[in-house]
Design a protein around this motif. Structure first.
Motif, PDB file in Angstrom:
ATOM      1  N   VAL A  47       0.837  -1.196   0.000  1.00  0.00           N
ATOM      2  CA  VAL A  47       0.000   0.000   0.000  1.00  0.00           C
ATOM      3  C   VAL A  47       0.877   1.252   0.000  1.00  0.00           C
ATOM      4  O   VAL A  47       1.745   1.411   0.859  1.00  0.00           O
ATOM      5  N   GLY A  48       0.645   2.131  -0.966  1.00  0.00           N
ATOM      6  CA  GLY A  48       1.308   3.429  -0.966  1.00  0.00           C
ATOM      7  C   GLY A  48       0.554   4.386  -0.060  1.00  0.00           C
ATOM      8  O   GLY A  48      -0.675   4.384  -0.037  1.00  0.00           O
ATOM      9  N   MET A  49       1.272   5.195   0.688  1.00  0.00           N
ATOM     10  CA  MET A  49       0.652   6.140   1.622  1.00  0.00           C
ATOM     11  C   MET A  49       1.298   7.500   1.463  1.00  0.00           C
ATOM     12  O   MET A  49       2.520   7.628   1.557  1.00  0.00           O
ATOM     13  N   GLU A  50       0.479   8.504   1.215  1.00  0.00           N
ATOM     14  CA  GLU A  50       0.999   9.850   0.984  1.00  0.00           C
ATOM     15  C   GLU A  50       0.072  10.884   1.603  1.00  0.00           C
ATOM     16  O   GLU A  50      -1.141  10.840   1.412  1.00  0.00           O
ATOM     17  N   SER A  51       0.646  11.814   2.338  1.00  0.00           N
ATOM     18  CA  SER A  51      -0.096  12.932   2.893  1.00  0.00           C
ATOM     19  C   SER A  51       0.378  14.196   2.190  1.00  0.00           C
ATOM     20  O   SER A  51       1.570  14.528   2.220  1.00  0.00           O
ATOM     21  N   ILE A  52      -0.556  14.880   1.544  1.00  0.00           N
ATOM     22  CA  ILE A  52      -0.226  16.012   0.690  1.00  0.00           C
ATOM     23  C   ILE A  52      -0.629  17.311   1.372  1.00  0.00           C
ATOM     24  O   ILE A  52      -1.752  17.440   1.876  1.00  0.00           O
ATOM     25  N   ILE A  53       0.287  18.278   1.397  1.00  0.00           N
ATOM     26  CA  ILE A  53       0.031  19.599   1.946  1.00  0.00           C
ATOM     27  C   ILE A  53      -0.330  20.523   0.782  1.00  0.00           C
ATOM     28  O   ILE A  53       0.393  20.592  -0.216  1.00  0.00           O
ATOM     29  N   LEU A  54      -1.470  21.221   0.915  1.00  0.00           N
ATOM     30  CA  LEU A  54      -1.961  22.069  -0.164  1.00  0.00           C
ATOM     31  C   LEU A  54      -2.416  23.417   0.391  1.00  0.00           C
ATOM     32  O   LEU A  54      -2.728  23.541   1.578  1.00  0.00           O
ATOM     33  N   THR A  55      -2.490  24.409  -0.500  1.00  0.00           N
ATOM     34  CA  THR A  55      -3.092  25.681  -0.143  1.00  0.00           C
ATOM     35  C   THR A  55      -4.254  25.962  -1.088  1.00  0.00           C
ATOM     36  O   THR A  55      -4.280  25.480  -2.223  1.00  0.00           O
ATOM     37  N   ALA A  56      -5.208  26.761  -0.593  1.00  0.00           N
ATOM     38  CA  ALA A  56      -6.322  27.240  -1.417  1.00  0.00           C
ATOM     39  C   ALA A  56      -6.906  28.461  -0.728  1.00  0.00           C
ATOM     40  O   ALA A  56      -7.310  28.382   0.438  1.00  0.00           O
ATOM     41  N   ASP A  57      -6.914  29.572  -1.425  1.00  0.00           N
ATOM     42  CA  ASP A  57      -7.485  30.819  -0.898  1.00  0.00           C
ATOM     43  C   ASP A  57      -6.964  31.157   0.491  1.00  0.00           C
ATOM     44  O   ASP A  57      -7.737  31.525   1.383  1.00  0.00           O
ATOM     45  N   GLY A  58      -5.672  31.037   0.677  1.00  0.00           N
ATOM     46  CA  GLY A  58      -5.062  31.442   1.933  1.00  0.00           C
ATOM     47  C   GLY A  58      -5.115  30.422   3.050  1.00  0.00           C
ATOM     48  O   GLY A  58      -4.542  30.652   4.115  1.00  0.00           O
ATOM     49  N   HIS A  59      -5.772  29.297   2.829  1.00  0.00           N
ATOM     50  CA  HIS A  59      -5.820  28.231   3.828  1.00  0.00           C
ATOM     51  C   HIS A  59      -4.820  27.139   3.447  1.00  0.00           C
ATOM     52  O   HIS A  59      -4.570  26.893   2.270  1.00  0.00           O
ATOM     53  N   THR A  60      -4.278  26.495   4.464  1.00  0.00           N
ATOM     54  CA  THR A  60      -3.376  25.371   4.241  1.00  0.00           C
ATOM     55  C   THR A  60      -4.065  24.105   4.731  1.00  0.00           C
ATOM     56  O   THR A  60      -4.624  24.072   5.828  1.00  0.00           O
ATOM     57  N   TYR A  61      -4.014  23.069   3.906  1.00  0.00           N
ATOM     58  CA  TYR A  61      -4.730  21.826   4.190  1.00  0.00           C
ATOM     59  C   TYR A  61      -3.798  20.619   4.118  1.00  0.00           C
ATOM     60  O   TYR A  61      -2.727  20.669   3.502  1.00  0.00           O
ATOM     61  N   GLN A  62      -4.277  19.544   4.725  1.00  0.00           N
ATOM     62  CA  GLN A  62      -3.629  18.238   4.604  1.00  0.00           C
ATOM     63  C   GLN A  62      -4.665  17.229   4.103  1.00  0.00           C
ATOM     64  O   GLN A  62      -5.740  17.090   4.684  1.00  0.00           O
ATOM     65  N   ALA A  63      -4.329  16.570   3.009  1.00  0.00           N
ATOM     66  CA  ALA A  63      -5.182  15.515   2.468  1.00  0.00           C
ATOM     67  C   ALA A  63      -4.330  14.260   2.334  1.00  0.00           C
ATOM     68  O   ALA A  63      -3.304  14.274   1.646  1.00  0.00           O
ATOM     69  N   ALA A  64      -4.734  13.194   3.007  1.00  0.00           N
ATOM     70  CA  ALA A  64      -3.950  11.956   3.005  1.00  0.00           C
ATOM     71  C   ALA A  64      -4.631  10.907   2.138  1.00  0.00           C
ATOM     72  O   ALA A  64      -5.847  10.709   2.229  1.00  0.00           O
ATOM     73  N   MET A  65      -3.836  10.239   1.305  1.00  0.00           N
ATOM     74  CA  MET A  65      -4.362   9.211   0.415  1.00  0.00           C
ATOM     75  C   MET A  65      -3.539   7.934   0.530  1.00  0.00           C
ATOM     76  O   MET A  65      -2.342   7.975   0.821  1.00  0.00           O
ATOM     77  N   THR A  66      -4.206   6.811   0.300  1.00  0.00           N
ATOM     78  CA  THR A  66      -3.504   5.541   0.117  1.00  0.00           C
ATOM     79  C   THR A  66      -3.769   5.057  -1.298  1.00  0.00           C
ATOM     80  O   THR A  66      -4.807   5.355  -1.891  1.00  0.00           O
ATOM     81  N   TYR A  67      -2.805   4.316  -1.839  1.00  0.00           N
ATOM     82  CA  TYR A  67      -2.888   3.809  -3.209  1.00  0.00           C
ATOM     83  C   TYR A  67      -2.802   2.291  -3.172  1.00  0.00           C
ATOM     84  O   TYR A  67      -1.862   1.728  -2.602  1.00  0.00           O
ATOM     85  N   ARG A  68      -3.797   1.651  -3.760  1.00  0.00           N
ATOM     86  CA  ARG A  68      -3.881   0.194  -3.723  1.00  0.00           C
ATOM     87  C   ARG A  68      -4.064  -0.386  -5.118  1.00  0.00           C
ATOM     88  O   ARG A  68      -4.610   0.265  -6.012  1.00  0.00           O
ATOM     89  N   ALA A  69      -3.645  -1.652  -5.279  1.00  0.00           N
ATOM     90  CA  ALA A  69      -3.758  -2.341  -6.563  1.00  0.00           C
ATOM     91  C   ALA A  69      -5.113  -3.008  -6.731  1.00  0.00           C
ATOM     92  O   ALA A  69      -5.408  -3.526  -7.812  1.00  0.00           O
ATOM     93  N   ALA A  70      -5.923  -3.000  -5.684  1.00  0.00           N
ATOM     94  CA  ALA A  70      -7.261  -3.613  -5.723  1.00  0.00           C
ATOM     95  C   ALA A  70      -8.152  -2.856  -4.761  1.00  0.00           C
ATOM     96  O   ALA A  70      -7.671  -2.170  -3.848  1.00  0.00           O
ATOM     97  N   PRO A  71      -9.470  -2.936  -4.931  1.00  0.00           N
ATOM     98  CA  PRO A  71     -10.390  -2.220  -4.047  1.00  0.00           C
ATOM     99  C   PRO A  71     -10.247  -2.643  -2.590  1.00  0.00           C
ATOM    100  O   PRO A  71      -9.935  -3.798  -2.289  1.00  0.00           O
ATOM    101  N   LEU A  72     -10.474  -1.684  -1.689  1.00  0.00           N
ATOM    102  CA  LEU A  72     -10.438  -1.911  -0.247  1.00  0.00           C
ATOM    103  C   LEU A  72     -11.861  -1.948   0.284  1.00  0.00           C
ATOM    104  O   LEU A  72     -12.585  -0.951   0.194  1.00  0.00           O
TER     105      LEU A  72
END
Length: 205
Positions: free
Chosen positions: A48-73
């Motif tokens: 399982v790939g695991m990545e937490s991405i830091i992003l900005t939008a309209d002056g706010h900073t966010y964290q969105a975390a995703m996992t990547y899989r080869a089959a449905p969970l």
């Protein structure tokens, strides 16, 4: 160690998936998203790939975390599917609904761990990659902990609460709004211009 495929293409891209998914989340205030960087955790089983991405939008900073899989969970909250030119079809999930991510996050926080080292496969060699975002858990390095199993998760005013067999974990999405979130241990991050952002907490039971 997290392996990056330097020549790979993703269709749609992670940014495109998040641009559709984030406006549906109660913690997002709107605007065009711009990624600042990310960090990864390592799956001991290498599945399982695991990545937490830091992003900005309209002056706010966010964290969105995703996992990547080869089959449905089963039971996972799907963000979308992608075609990876090297790995094939990938299912991208809200990481807070993925048991592998919950275990990695809890372990990192409680054992004073950090993000996974990054290595890029260029097709001819593998090279180390300097991280854009670094993280640090506040726990005790080398501490022995029991296996952390995800029991359920729900979005709260603070972020997404993950109930586990060990500590309760809160992943903070709105990084300005989550600054006062309390916990027994925490995960903090650094990136360009930011010295110590609170990203997640663990509450012992």
């Amino acid at each position: 160690m997290a392996l990056l495929h330097g020549t790979a293409e993703l269709v749609p891209s992670k940014r495109e998936l998040l641009a559709e998914w984030m406006p549906q989340q109660p913690w997002f205030h709107g605007g065009e998203i711009k990624p600042l960087g990310s960090f990864r955790f390592d799956d001991p089983d290498g599945e399982v790939g695991m990545e937490s991405i830091i992003l900005t939008a309209d002056g706010h900073t966010y964290q969105a975390a995703m996992t990547y899989r080869a089959a449905p969970l089963d039971g996972g909250r799907l963000i979308g599917t992608m075609d990876h030119s090297v790995l094939g079809p990938r299912w991208a999930y809200d990481a807070t609904s993925d048991p592998v991510f919950a275990a990695a996050l809890g372990t990192t926080i409680l054992t004073g761990g950090t993000q996974a080292p990054l290595v890029r496969d260029t097709g001819t060699e593998t090279v180390a990659v300097d991280p854009v975002v670094t993280v640090q858990g506040s726990g005790v390095p080398g501490a022995e902990i029991e296996t952390i199993e995800l029991l359920g998760s729900e979005v709260t005013d603070e972020g997404t609460l993950m109930e586990t067999s060990g500590p309760n974990l809160v992943l903070i999405h709105d990084l300005e709004g989550g600054a006062k979130t309390m916990g027994d241990h925490r995960l903090t991050g650094q990136w360009d211009g930011v010295q110590s952002a609170l990203l997640a907490v663990a509450r012992l039971r």
